[in-house]
Scaffold this motif. Structure first.
Motif, PDB file in Angstrom:
ATOM      1  N   ASN A   1      11.761  -0.801 -32.508  1.00 59.08           N
ATOM      2  CA  ASN A   1      10.716  -1.825 -32.591  1.00 59.08           C
ATOM      3  C   ASN A   1       9.589  -1.546 -31.595  1.00 59.08           C
ATOM      4  O   ASN A   1       8.402  -1.677 -31.926  1.00 59.08           O
TER       5      ASN A   1
ATOM      6  N   GLN B   1      13.454  -9.982 -32.093  1.00 58.69           N
ATOM      7  CA  GLN B   1      14.035  -9.616 -33.380  1.00 58.69           C
ATOM      8  C   GLN B   1      15.266  -8.735 -33.202  1.00 58.69           C
ATOM      9  O   GLN B   1      16.236  -8.862 -33.955  1.00 58.69           O
TER      10      GLN B   1
ATOM     11  N   ARG C   1      14.761 -10.861 -42.296  1.00 57.42           N
ATOM     12  CA  ARG C   1      14.192 -11.435 -41.069  1.00 57.42           C
ATOM     13  C   ARG C   1      13.561 -10.343 -40.210  1.00 57.42           C
ATOM     14  O   ARG C   1      12.441 -10.475 -39.713  1.00 57.42           O
ATOM     15  N   LEU C   2      14.288  -9.255 -40.017  1.00 63.21           N
ATOM     16  CA  LEU C   2      13.774  -8.151 -39.200  1.00 63.21           C
ATOM     17  C   LEU C   2      12.619  -7.447 -39.904  1.00 63.21           C
ATOM     18  O   LEU C   2      11.569  -7.186 -39.294  1.00 63.21           O
TER      19      LEU C   2
ATOM     20  N   ASN D   1       9.229  -9.607 -40.054  1.00 59.81           N
ATOM     21  CA  ASN D   1       8.554  -9.748 -38.767  1.00 59.81           C
ATOM     22  C   ASN D   1       7.884  -8.451 -38.328  1.00 59.81           C
ATOM     23  O   ASN D   1       6.760  -8.470 -37.821  1.00 59.81           O
TER      24      ASN D   1
END
Length: 274
Positions: free
Chosen positions: A119, A254, A199-200, A203
């Motif tokens: 990320n 996240q 969700r990951l 985002n």
């Protein structure tokens, strides 16, 4: 032509960012093929290289941190111990429970730092691409987590016992089973890995899309439009800087949420009551 018409004409020259900006071409030679009417390619891409690089970096760093352990830790050992303790205690022991958590700590530990560093690459110059903005990569992680979740429950309760434990709610009249059992099966077995991945993915995708929009939009307003639009372009760049710092926080959160949910799912599969 009026100034308004000229502004509209020039504004039409701006190409807004879209999903195509995340579809990076292969590095080096590639082969294409048709699948379901779409042109697909086989080749090594930037996200693939980032995943391999992060895997190597995480392994080498923590191997080096643990290689020469001492009662009084050095800086590297201290950082490694703090990282391990954070995952072990806050996401392992506190969620799964002190009785059953240890076998799952290595997976949660590796998963957290693998996702976190991937990320953070979205905010590091030269890389500047969120690996998990590619849905296929996230679904692969979710599939592995799903198998760990199923394996943990089936190992403890057996296959039939796990399905009964997961899909048959306690304290409910058997007359409600025909309605509740399919819902529980869909929610706990089928939908869970999908929502975990979405969700990951969403985002990382949305955050990077905003950064591209403000960076390129600000540049276009300053360079291509009239001087009257320059303050708006500068404001867009300021928002780009603010969102960049916010994105770093989201990148950490996240990774934390993904692993925290993994721990919660494992805890649920190991619990004696549903």
């Amino acid at each position: 032509m009026s100034s308004i018409a000229m502004s509209i004409t020039r504004a039409e020259g701006f190409t807004a960012p879209g999903p195509g900006d995340f579809d990076l071409p292969p590095i080096g030679p590639d082969k294409t093929f048709e699948f379901l009417g779409q042109t697909m390619y086989l080749g090594v891409t930037k996200p693939m290289i980032q995943m391999v690089l992060v895997g190597v970096l995480v392994f080498v760093f923590f191997w080096a941190a643990a290689r020469k352990r001492a009662m009084v830790p050095g800086r590297l050992q201290y950082i490694g111990e703090q990282g391990y303790g954070f995952v072990r205690n806050s996401m392992g022991r506190d969620i799964i429970g002190s009785k059953d958590f240890l076998p799952y700590v290595p997976y949660l530990f590796a998963l957290f730092f693998f996702i976190l560093i991937n990320n953070l690459l979205a905010s590091i110059p030269f890389f500047q691409f969120p690996t998990f903005s590619r849905a296929g990569l996230v679904y692969t992680l979710a599939a592995i987590s799903w198998l760990v979740y199923l394996g943990a429950g089936m190992k403890k309760h057996g296959v039939v016992g796990f399905l009964k434990h997961t899909c048959v709610p306690q304290g409910v009249s058997p007359a409600m089973y025909p309605l509740l059992i399919p819902l529980e099966f869909m929610s706990n077995i089928l939908v869970r890995p999908v929502t975990l991945a979405l969700r990951l993915f969403c985002n990382m995708f949305a955050g990077h899309m905003l950064l591209i929009l403000f960076a390129l939009g600000g540049e276009y307003l300053i360079v291509e439009m009239s001087a009257a639009y320059a303050p708006v372009g500068i404001l867009a760049w300021l928002l780009f800087i603010v969102i960049s710092f916010l994105e770093i926080l989201i990148q950490f959160l996240q990774a934390y949420v993904f692993v925290l949910l993994n721990a919660m799912y494992i805890q649920g599969s190991l619990a004696d009551e549903h």
